[in-house]
Write a protein that holds these residues in place. Structure first.
Motif, PDB file in Angstrom:
ATOM      1  N   ALA A 135      -0.758   1.588   8.279  1.00  0.00           N
ATOM      2  CA  ALA A 135      -0.314   2.863   7.709  1.00  0.00           C
ATOM      3  C   ALA A 135      -1.383   3.937   7.916  1.00  0.00           C
ATOM      4  N   GLN A 136      -2.634   3.564   7.751  1.00  0.00           N
ATOM      5  CA  GLN A 136      -3.713   4.533   7.981  1.00  0.00           C
ATOM      6  C   GLN A 136      -3.773   4.937   9.451  1.00  0.00           C
ATOM      7  N   GLN A 137      -3.567   3.986  10.355  1.00  0.00           N
ATOM      8  CA  GLN A 137      -3.534   4.318  11.787  1.00  0.00           C
ATOM      9  C   GLN A 137      -2.370   5.249  12.100  1.00  0.00           C
ATOM     10  N   ALA A 178       6.176   1.643  11.635  1.00  0.00           N
ATOM     11  CA  ALA A 178       7.177   0.562  11.680  1.00  0.00           C
ATOM     12  C   ALA A 178       6.488  -0.799  11.546  1.00  0.00           C
ATOM     13  N   GLU A 179       5.352  -0.967  12.217  1.00  0.00           N
ATOM     14  CA  GLU A 179       4.601  -2.227  12.108  1.00  0.00           C
ATOM     15  C   GLU A 179       4.065  -2.415  10.689  1.00  0.00           C
ATOM     16  N   ALA A 180       3.653  -1.327  10.056  1.00  0.00           N
ATOM     17  CA  ALA A 180       3.167  -1.405   8.669  1.00  0.00           C
ATOM     18  C   ALA A 180       4.285  -1.876   7.746  1.00  0.00           C
ATOM     19  N   GLU A 216      -3.124  -5.740   6.239  1.00  0.00           N
ATOM     20  CA  GLU A 216      -2.715  -5.292   7.572  1.00  0.00           C
ATOM     21  C   GLU A 216      -1.783  -4.080   7.458  1.00  0.00           C
ATOM     22  N   ALA A 217      -0.887  -4.108   6.494  1.00  0.00           N
ATOM     23  CA  ALA A 217       0.034  -2.982   6.290  1.00  0.00           C
ATOM     24  C   ALA A 217      -0.733  -1.701   5.969  1.00  0.00           C
ATOM     25  N   ASP A 218      -1.751  -1.823   5.133  1.00  0.00           N
ATOM     26  CA  ASP A 218      -2.560  -0.650   4.777  1.00  0.00           C
ATOM     27  C   ASP A 218      -3.276  -0.102   6.011  1.00  0.00           C
ATOM     28  N   PRO A 231       0.841  -1.211   0.000  1.00  0.00           N
ATOM     29  CA  PRO A 231       0.000   0.000   0.000  1.00  0.00           C
ATOM     30  C   PRO A 231       0.870   1.254   0.000  1.00  0.00           C
ATOM     31  N   THR A 232       1.508   1.485  -1.106  1.00  0.00           N
ATOM     32  CA  THR A 232       2.488   2.576  -1.219  1.00  0.00           C
ATOM     33  C   THR A 232       1.891   3.936  -0.874  1.00  0.00           C
ATOM     34  N   GLU A 233       0.694   4.199  -1.380  1.00  0.00           N
ATOM     35  CA  GLU A 233       0.077   5.511  -1.131  1.00  0.00           C
ATOM     36  C   GLU A 233      -0.176   5.711   0.364  1.00  0.00           C
ATOM     37  N   SER A 234      -0.706   4.699   1.029  1.00  0.00           N
ATOM     38  CA  SER A 234      -0.961   4.810   2.473  1.00  0.00           C
ATOM     39  C   SER A 234       0.342   4.996   3.248  1.00  0.00           C
ATOM     40  N   LEU A 235       1.371   4.254   2.861  1.00  0.00           N
ATOM     41  CA  LEU A 235       2.661   4.376   3.542  1.00  0.00           C
ATOM     42  C   LEU A 235       3.260   5.769   3.340  1.00  0.00           C
ATOM     43  N   ASN A 236       3.157   6.285   2.114  1.00  0.00           N
ATOM     44  CA  ASN A 236       3.685   7.630   1.850  1.00  0.00           C
ATOM     45  C   ASN A 236       2.908   8.694   2.621  1.00  0.00           C
TER      46      ASN A 236
END
Length: 133
Positions: free
Chosen positions: A89-91, A71-73, A84-86, A36-41
């Motif tokens: 990242a949103q959290q 970090a968890e993402a 889960e990563a997405d 989920p690149t966009e969420s991570l960015n």
């Protein structure tokens, strides 16, 4: 006779094409999901903005929470758990935005207190000057 052979060859070609398309579809579905690149960015940008707004001073707990979620993402991405990563990242983004909001509120409260002290000093000065006249 030749027409019959040509028709059979065409049927086999159509069957092979269908099987090939089905196999390609299965391979495409079986490939690893994209991170989920966009969420991570967005989470990284929100954390950078929070740090720039001095959130470490005013909302350290929220900023730490945002960093922990990011970090968890990233760990979830490494483990190919993209859903889960997405979510993580949103959290992280939400926690960073909360840190920014709390920082702005704390800064506004500081300014408010300073203005109150200035008003009190002005009142005292006006009273002192009134007493002298």
């Amino acid at each position: 006779m030749k027409t019959h052979l040509i028709r059979r060859a065409a049927e086999r070609t159509g069957l092979c094409t269908t099987l090939l398309l089905a196999a390609l579809t299965l391979v495409a579905c079986a490939s690893a999901p994209l991170p989920p690149t966009e969420s991570l960015n967005m989470a990284s940008d929100a954390i950078a903005n929070a740090e720039q707004a001095e959130a470490r001073r005013y909302a350290g707990a929220e900023l730490e929470e945002a960093n922990r979620h990011l970090a968890e993402a990233n760990k979830a991405v490494a483990a190919e758990r993209m859903t889960e990563a997405d979510r993580l990242a949103q959290q992280a983004r939400v926690a960073a935005e909360l840190a920014i909001a709390r920082t702005e509120a704390a800064k506004a409260a500081e300014i408010n207190r300073e203005m109150g002290r200035g008003a009190e000093a002005l009142d005292e000065e006006m009273q002192r000057q009134g007493d002298q006249q």
